[in-house]
Write an enzyme that holds these catalytic residues in place. Structure first.
Site: not given
Ligand code: NDP
Length: 452
Positions: A132, A172
């Site tokens: 990572k 990510d």
């Molecule tokens: P995105 O950046 O597309 O979305 C993240 C989401 O989480 C947004 O809605 C964001 O809101 C919200 N968020 C971020 N920080 C906070 C916080 N502190 N409190 C509340 N909401 C928050 O990320 P992904 O969808 O790609 O990833 C989401 C999770 O899934 C992560 O943990 C990632 O590691 C995990 N993951 C992702 C994969 C992938 O293929 N994308 C694969 C495996 C795991 P805002 O825009 O307001 O910050």
């Protein structure tokens, strides 16, 4: 931090040593504690672990790279961020895992994510080690040109540590297709090589169909299989989801198509509740305003029957299924108690470690089926693995072919985890099953390769 129930002496010793070594790395310790707790009933049945110092090596990354990332903002002012790559394990394949750009990024978070990635990648049964990386760079409020200059500077150091057969990063949080493209462009420019060094690429230069959908869809396939194991199905289920990013929106899309009712989505400012259910048209609207970097309250401006809850998470809303898909540390013990009381039957982690250890314990003790992220969100990295295969073959597979492979990988992860849990007398404990199954494969390779 929760007191982990680590019953095996070898696990206990490694746990105490790790705690003493890294007292400030709370997230990493929580990940290690949970895994050692799960492994406790299994380690004595795997020959050679202690003699080969497998656990001591398993909790220590093979290599950590830390570097500065200087770049110039649009006003001509020099800025400096920190860059990292934690190459945790190459026991079963080249290092593989995402890059996260977010102000919260530090070594603790990246070590926890890298450690989880080792087991997650092993669960997919594809030949991928675990890593990572990322930076404390936050792209919110930055122009495209600034993001490009940052990515180019980041890759100008990272390129020497990665490669199609060495380490293959992906996106990510904070690293979407735009960032992956800039990173890929800079790698190609420096190396003069067009190779599959990153996954999550655009289709036009070696990306795979289904990669954007993969984590969200994979999560739903996993949940579908959990329900099937209880002779149940997704149709008609009420679902609460956190997040409105990549994982959350594609999980919602698949759920809607399978006939579930999605009630909530969220972001860092709060959550929206739509009692009528978020349908595909509404979801497309969310995807569109999110692409313009607008916040979730935009939803209630158009759909006025829905409600926006500022600064809150959706866990108090009554539902059958909860899918935390935003970030780590979203569900605490108090939330878990409310969810159990509200009759939630399944919690499936889309994000990495959104559920605190105490909350996981509460779910498992209360009979809620709990899917840990390393199993249920492995769809993204699984399709990344398939992207690597396509790049090696210099071929593009159809959407249907990739989607079918994704589904069968997710069903396989479910079945292997469930069967392992059952073998150890803990039926339905997916945490234990996934940890033991993923670990056994890695441990076997580590022992075979000698003390490296
Ligand atoms: P995105 O950046 O597309 O979305 C993240 C989401 O989480 C947004 O809605 C964001 O809101 C919200 N968020 C971020 N920080 C906070 C916080 N502190 N409190 C509340 N909401 C928050 O990320 P992904 O969808 O790609 O990833 C989401 C999770 O899934 C992560 O943990 C990632 O590691 C995990 N993951 C992702 C994969 C992938 O293929 N994308 C694969 C495996 C795991 P805002 O825009 O307001 O910050």
């Amino acid at each position: 931090m929760k007191e982990f129930n680590i019953t095996n002496d070898y696990c206990k010793r490694v746990w105490n040593e790790t705690r003493a070594q890294y007292p400030d790395q709370e997230h990493f310790l929580q990940a290690v504690g949970l895994v050692l707790e799960s492994l406790s009933p299994a380690v004595d049945s795997i020959r050679g672990l202690k003699e080969n110092a497998v656990l001591e090596r398993f909790v220590e990354p093979e290599r950590i790279i830390m570097f500065r990332v200087p770049w110039v903002d649009d006003k001509g002012v020099p800025r400096v961020n920190r860059g990292y790559r934690v190459q945790f394990s190459s026991a079963i394949g080249p290092y593989k895992g995402g890059l996260r750009f977010s102000s919260e990024v530090n070594l603790d978070i990246l070590k926890f994510l890298g450690f989880e990635q080792v087991l997650k990648n092993s669960l997919t049964t594809l030949p991928m080690g675990g890593a990572k990386g990322g930076s404390d760079f936050d792209s919110h409020g930055k122009s495209d040109a600034e993001v490009m200059r940052f990515c180019q500077s980041f890759m100008t150091e990272l390129y020497r540590h990665i490669g199609a057969d060495t380490d293959v990063p992906a996106g990510d949080k904070g690293v979407g297709s735009r960032e992956v493209a800039y990173l890929f462009g800079q790698y190609k420019r420096i190396m003069n090589q067009f190779t599959g060094v990153l996954t999550g690429k655009w289709l036009s230069f070696g990306g795979s169909l289904v990669r954007p959908e993969a984590t969200g869809y994979g999560l739903v396939y996993f949940v579908e299989r959990m329900l099937a194991s209880k002779n149940d199905g997704i149709e008609g289920k009420n679902v609460i989801i956190s997040g409105d990013g990549n994982v959350a929106t594609f999980a919602a899309q698949k759920l809607i198509r399978l006939g579930a009712k999605v009630l909530t989505l969220s972001d860092s400012t709060g959550f929206i509740l739509d009692e009528d259910g978020i349908d595909e048209e509404k979801l497309n609207y969310v995807m569109a305003f999110r692409a313009e970097r607008k916040k979730i309250d935009e939803y209630v401006k158009k759909y006025q029957k829905a409600k926006f809850f500022k600064g809150e998470r959706p866990w108090k809303v009554k539902a059958d299924i909860a899918l935390p898909c935003a970030t780590q540390d979203e569900i605490y013990l108090d939330d878990a108690k409310v969810m159990v009381a509200n009759g939630v039957k399944i919690v499936g982690e889309g994000a990495n470690m959104p559920t605190r250890a105490e909350a996981i314990e509460c779910f498992i003790k209360s009979g809620v089926l709990f899917a840990p992220g390393k199993a249920s969100n492995a769809g993204g990295v699984a399709v990344s693995g398939l992207e690597m295969t396509q790049n090696s073959e210099r071929l593009h597979w159809t959407f249907e072919k990739v989607d079918n492979k994704l589904k069968s990988i997710m069903y396989g992860i479910h079945d292997n985890s469930a069967q392992t849990a059952k073998d150890f007398g803990c039926a339905d404990n997916y945490v234990l099953g996934a940890n033991i199954y993923g670990f056994k494969v890695v441990a076997d390779a580590m022992m075979a390769q000698g003390l490296v």
